[in-house]
Design a protein around this motif. Structure first.
Motif, short mmCIF file in Angstrom:
data_model
loop_
_atom_site.label_atom_id
_atom_site.label_comp_id
_atom_site.label_asym_id
_atom_site.label_seq_id
_atom_site.Cartn_x
_atom_site.Cartn_y
_atom_site.Cartn_z
N ILE A 112 -14.63 3.36 -7.83
CA ILE A 112 -14.51 4.52 -6.95
C ILE A 112 -14.32 4.07 -5.50
N ARG A 113 -15.07 3.07 -5.11
CA ARG A 113 -14.93 2.55 -3.75
C ARG A 113 -13.52 2.04 -3.51
N SER A 114 -13.01 1.27 -4.47
CA SER A 114 -11.67 0.72 -4.34
C SER A 114 -10.61 1.82 -4.33
N ASP A 115 -10.76 2.80 -5.23
CA ASP A 115 -9.78 3.89 -5.31
C ASP A 115 -9.83 4.79 -4.07
N SER A 116 -11.03 4.98 -3.52
CA SER A 116 -11.16 5.79 -2.31
C SER A 116 -10.43 5.15 -1.14
N ILE A 117 -10.58 3.84 -1.02
CA ILE A 117 -9.89 3.12 0.06
C ILE A 117 -8.38 3.19 -0.14
N ALA A 118 -7.95 3.01 -1.40
CA ALA A 118 -6.52 3.08 -1.70
C ALA A 118 -5.95 4.46 -1.39
N LEU A 119 -6.72 5.50 -1.69
CA LEU A 119 -6.25 6.85 -1.43
C LEU A 119 -6.11 7.11 0.07
N GLN A 120 -7.07 6.64 0.83
CA GLN A 120 -6.98 6.82 2.29
C GLN A 120 -5.76 6.09 2.86
N GLU A 121 -5.48 4.92 2.31
CA GLU A 121 -4.31 4.17 2.78
C GLU A 121 -3.02 4.92 2.45
N LEU A 122 -2.95 5.48 1.25
CA LEU A 122 -1.77 6.25 0.86
C LEU A 122 -1.59 7.48 1.76
N GLN A 123 -2.69 8.14 2.05
CA GLN A 123 -2.62 9.35 2.88
C GLN A 123 -2.23 9.03 4.32
N GLY A 124 -2.59 7.81 4.76
CA GLY A 124 -2.30 7.45 6.15
C GLY A 124 -0.98 6.73 6.34
N ALA A 125 -0.22 6.58 5.23
CA ALA A 125 1.06 5.88 5.33
C ALA A 125 2.08 6.68 6.14
N ALA A 126 3.03 5.97 6.75
CA ALA A 126 4.07 6.62 7.55
C ALA A 126 4.86 7.59 6.69
N GLN A 127 5.13 7.22 5.45
CA GLN A 127 5.85 8.09 4.51
C GLN A 127 5.01 8.20 3.23
N PRO A 128 4.04 9.13 3.22
CA PRO A 128 3.13 9.24 2.07
C PRO A 128 3.89 9.54 0.77
N ASP A 129 3.48 8.85 -0.29
CA ASP A 129 4.02 9.12 -1.62
C ASP A 129 3.13 10.18 -2.27
N GLN A 130 3.61 11.42 -2.23
CA GLN A 130 2.77 12.53 -2.67
C GLN A 130 2.38 12.43 -4.14
N GLN A 131 3.28 11.95 -4.97
CA GLN A 131 2.97 11.83 -6.40
C GLN A 131 1.82 10.85 -6.62
N LYS A 132 1.88 9.71 -5.95
CA LYS A 132 0.81 8.72 -6.08
C LYS A 132 -0.50 9.25 -5.53
N ILE A 133 -0.40 9.99 -4.42
CA ILE A 133 -1.61 10.57 -3.83
C ILE A 133 -2.26 11.54 -4.80
N ASP A 134 -1.44 12.39 -5.41
CA ASP A 134 -1.97 13.36 -6.37
C ASP A 134 -2.59 12.67 -7.58
N GLU A 135 -1.91 11.65 -8.10
CA GLU A 135 -2.42 10.94 -9.27
C GLU A 135 -3.75 10.25 -8.96
N LEU A 136 -3.81 9.59 -7.81
CA LEU A 136 -5.03 8.87 -7.46
C LEU A 136 -6.16 9.83 -7.13
N SER A 137 -5.83 10.97 -6.52
CA SER A 137 -6.85 11.98 -6.23
C SER A 137 -7.47 12.50 -7.51
N ASN A 138 -6.62 12.80 -8.49
CA ASN A 138 -7.14 13.27 -9.78
C ASN A 138 -7.97 12.21 -10.48
N GLN A 139 -7.51 10.98 -10.41
CA GLN A 139 -8.24 9.87 -11.04
C GLN A 139 -9.61 9.71 -10.39
N LEU A 140 -9.64 9.83 -9.07
CA LEU A 140 -10.89 9.66 -8.33
C LEU A 140 -11.88 10.77 -8.65
N LEU A 141 -11.39 11.97 -8.73
CA LEU A 141 -12.27 13.08 -9.08
C LEU A 141 -12.83 12.92 -10.50
#
Length: 203
Positions: free
Chosen positions: A135-164
């Protein structure tokens, strides 16, 4: 919304950051607030006559073995179990021997149940630690995806669901562990009560 998902996940992580914090440093994986007692002490529950070879022979007695299975099962109400003890010993030709064999069987069986359950609790604790790390690792990865210059929305959604999903499993396990932590004490009380019932019949 997605940033909120990450914040919620991180808050759940912080709430579960130390799953199974040990009460006793000798047992670092023990998750319960109750102190771990690896085995029930014979002296703590039996004040009857010495068991002699009953500890080795109880399994050879089919009637005793069958009754031990019934009495050790938590689905058998304690009052019903105590009644069965009285009925069984009341009809035994050698009440003392039958009583010692019955107790020896219960002592072995319930101690084995406790050990199996405690080992399971400690395995869950280790899995919880692994889950917290994920969870710690996935949370950090999700924050990095969300803060990217060009966020990959599909990856963000997948990782968000996985984290939940991961945090939900973590919380569910915590609730189960809290419940199961009460079982060793219940087993102790059951053995003590049945030992007392046996002793009263053979005295």
């Amino acid at each position: 919304m997605r940033r909120l998902v990450a914040i919620v996940a991180l808050l759940m992580l912080l709430a579960s950051a130390n799953p199974g914090r040990a009460v006793d440093p000798r047992y670092p994986d023990w998750p319960c607030s109750q102190a771990k007692v690896p085995e029930i002490s014979l002296a703590a529950v039996w004040a009857g006559p010495p068991l002699g070879d009953a500890s080795d022979t109880w399994k050879d007695d089919a009637a005793v073995s069958a009754l031990v299975t019934k009495l050790a099962a938590r689905r058998t109400p304690l009052d019903e179990a105590e009644k069965s003890v009285k009925e069984f010993l009341g009809s035994a030709s050698d009440k003392a021997l039958a009583g010692k064999r019955l107790f020896a069987g219960l002592f072995d069986t319930l101690n084995a149940q406790r050990s199996q359950l405690m080992n399971g609790l400690e395995r869950v604790t280790r899995k919880q630690r692994e889950a917290v790390d994920r969870i710690r690792s996935d949370s950090i990865a999700l924050q990095e995806l969300q803060g990217a210059a060009q966020p990959d929305q599909q990856k963000i959604d997948e990782l968000s669901n996985q984290l939940l999903w991961e945090t939900r499993i973590l919380e569910d396990r915590k609730r189960v562990v809290k419940f199961v932590c009460e079982v060793p004490t219940t087993i102790d009380q059951r053995l003590f009560a049945l030992a007392r019932a046996i002793q009263q019949e053979i005295e």
